[in-house]
Design a protein around this motif. Structure first.
Motif, short mmCIF file in Angstrom:
data_model
loop_
_atom_site.label_atom_id
_atom_site.label_comp_id
_atom_site.label_asym_id
_atom_site.label_seq_id
_atom_site.Cartn_x
_atom_site.Cartn_y
_atom_site.Cartn_z
N ILE A 135 0.83 -1.21 0.00
CA ILE A 135 0.00 0.00 0.00
C ILE A 135 0.86 1.25 0.00
O ILE A 135 0.76 2.09 -0.89
N ASP A 136 1.72 1.37 1.01
CA ASP A 136 2.61 2.53 1.11
C ASP A 136 4.04 2.10 0.83
O ASP A 136 4.41 0.94 1.07
N ASP A 158 5.82 0.17 3.63
CA ASP A 158 5.29 -1.03 4.27
C ASP A 158 6.06 -2.30 3.89
O ASP A 158 5.73 -3.39 4.36
N SER A 204 -2.41 -4.50 -4.55
CA SER A 204 -2.12 -3.23 -3.87
C SER A 204 -3.24 -2.22 -4.06
O SER A 204 -3.66 -1.55 -3.11
N LEU A 240 -6.30 -3.21 -1.90
CA LEU A 240 -6.08 -2.98 -0.48
C LEU A 240 -6.05 -1.49 -0.16
O LEU A 240 -6.56 -1.04 0.87
N ARG A 241 -5.45 -0.70 -1.05
CA ARG A 241 -5.39 0.75 -0.83
C ARG A 241 -6.79 1.37 -0.91
O ARG A 241 -7.16 2.21 -0.09
N LEU A 248 -9.60 -0.16 -0.41
CA LEU A 248 -10.39 -0.63 0.73
C LEU A 248 -10.04 0.16 1.99
O LEU A 248 -10.93 0.53 2.76
N ARG A 249 -8.76 0.44 2.19
CA ARG A 249 -8.35 1.24 3.35
C ARG A 249 -8.99 2.63 3.29
O ARG A 249 -9.49 3.14 4.31
N THR A 250 -8.98 3.24 2.13
CA THR A 250 -9.58 4.57 1.97
C THR A 250 -11.07 4.54 2.28
O THR A 250 -11.60 5.43 2.96
N GLU A 256 -12.68 2.39 4.17
CA GLU A 256 -12.91 2.13 5.60
C GLU A 256 -12.62 3.36 6.44
O GLU A 256 -13.28 3.63 7.44
N GLN A 257 -11.61 4.15 6.03
CA GLN A 257 -11.27 5.38 6.76
C GLN A 257 -12.38 6.42 6.61
O GLN A 257 -12.56 7.26 7.49
#
Length: 415
Positions: free
Chosen positions: A58-59, A62, A402, A405-406, A408-410, A412-413
């Motif tokens: 993602i980053d 990581d 990637s 997952l990126r 999905l993180r955005t 969820e945030q």
């Protein structure tokens, strides 16, 4: 662009010598898993360790961990700035991967790790990580055709490049299920460089008993069992002289807690698509890993008899037919898509969706085109609509993993 060679990385690190021991891991498939299992056992042994794998998920930072914790963004950029200043002042013109490798090694020095677990980026012989002149142990996992433009077109040529991480007086542990021609190349190289030993895993029944009398074997896929055995043998030999009082088999339970994102990962994409059922996310991107994925899906996911819906993106230069034929079955649905720009890897680009769909249709799969302007979340919603609650798998590239997952993180945030 990709520039293999050790001259630039050597200059980058000349004023920052490596102060820690290393477990150096090469191969085509399984490298990341072996590194994850090995570093999990080191943490269980209370030995301060660092892990460097690639590519990032993602980053950019990581891919570097200390004691199984991803380094902070602040620590990463501080170390990277040191490395980039050195690169600029000495006009080295290091590649992106060389800068990343040097940054990881700089962090390990600063954090005073005792052991670094290092995954080769590409090949081995000319890979930036091969600046490690005195590793404690080298490991070579399953070898298959990949990156043929850089490593060679035959298994023997590729094995020769992977074997380049072997060092004089250093033991080498090898996946014994490799093609016999590959093993022959590795044996020959071990003799030529005067490696301390070459151990094929698994061949000793004692080793297998030691592992699977502690871990539940049926909870690991076949390829994972091999990766566990390779990591265990690497840790066993690494710690034999350093901390002989540690009973290595007592470290094995740490492996069960290891999570390796993007490898046969069961997960939810409900925040992106509204789908209630879990999906499978896997970074399989060459024939060997695609066969593992295809076998897993056939055994675990096709039990309902319903066709599988696939969301697929691939990197340019991959053999599309070899990969798709390893997991696509007649009547499957496939939504071809593009992954986005890869941070720090400007040379990586996605394969044309028309090529992917053309190959898929030749395999009697049903191709579904997504509009060029469609965002990834839109493509996932298309796939969800096609699947109608049936099995859904996202695969074909770690870069697509990637992106998912990126995204999905955005999502969820933002909740």
């Amino acid at each position: 662009m990709i520039e293999l060679g050790l001259a630039r990385i050597t200059r980058l690190l000349k004023d920052s010598p490596i102060s820690w021991r290393a477990i150096h891991v090469a191969g085509t498939n399984g490298k990341g898993s072996v590194c994850a299992y090995a570093s999990a056992m080191l943490k269980a042994a209370k030995i301060k360790s660092g892990r460097f794998t690639s590519p990032q998920l993602i980053d950019r930072w990581d891919c570097i961990t200390i004691d199984e914790e991803t380094v902070t963004e602040k620590l990463f950029y501080e170390a990277e700035n040191v490395v980039k200043a050195r690169d600029h002042s000495e006009d080295i013109k290091a590649s992106e991967f060389e800068l990343l490798t040097a940054t990881a090694f700089e962090i390990f020095n600063q954090e005073k790790v005792e052991i670094g677990v290092i995954e080769v980026g590409m090949g081995g012989r000319q890979d930036a990580t091969n600046v490690l002149e005195h590793p404690s142990i080298t490991v070579i996992t399953k070898i298959d055709k990949d990156h043929e433009t850089f490593l060679g077109t035959t298994m023997e040529e590729i094995a020769y490049q992977k074997a380049g991480i072997m060092k004089i007086g250093v033991p080498c542990i090898v996946d014994g299920s490799n093609n016999p021609a590959v093993v022959d190349v590795l044996r020959k190289n071990a003799r030529e460089v005067k490696a301390a030993s070459l151990v094929l895993v698994p061949q000793e029944t004692e080793l297998q008993h030691e592992i699977w009398s502690t871990l539940p074997k049926d909870q690991f896929e076949d390829h994972q069992q091999m990766n566990v055995a390779l990591a265990f043998e690497a840790i066993k030999q690494t710690l034999a002289h350093k901390t002989p009082t540690i009973k290595t088999h007592q470290l094995l339970p740490a492996i069960q807690k290891t999570r390796w994102p993007g490898r046969l990962q069961i997960m939810s994409i409900e925040p992106l698509s509204g789908r209630k059922q879990d999906i499978l996310l896997d970074g399989a991107h060459n024939q060997q890993s695609a066969k593992v994925l295809g076998s897993y899906v056939d055994r675990k996911i096709r039990q309902s008899g319903r066709p599988v819906t696939w969301v697929v993106a691939m990197s340019k230069g991959k053999n599309v037919h070899e990969v798709l034929s390893s997991f696509l079955r007649p009547r499957d649905n496939i939504v071809a898509f593009y992954f986005g720009p890869v941070d720090g890897m400007p040379w990586v680009s996605p394969e044309d969706v028309n090529i992917i769909l053309g190959v898929a249709q030749s395999l009697d799969a049903l191709g579904h085109r997504v509009g060029d302007s469609q965002e990834l979340d839109g493509a996932l919603r298309v796939a969800v609509d096609i699947a109608k609650g049936g099995p859904l798998v996202i695969a074909g590239s770690l870069y697509l993993v990637s992106d998912v997952l990126r995204l999905l993180r955005t999502a969820e945030q933002a909740r």
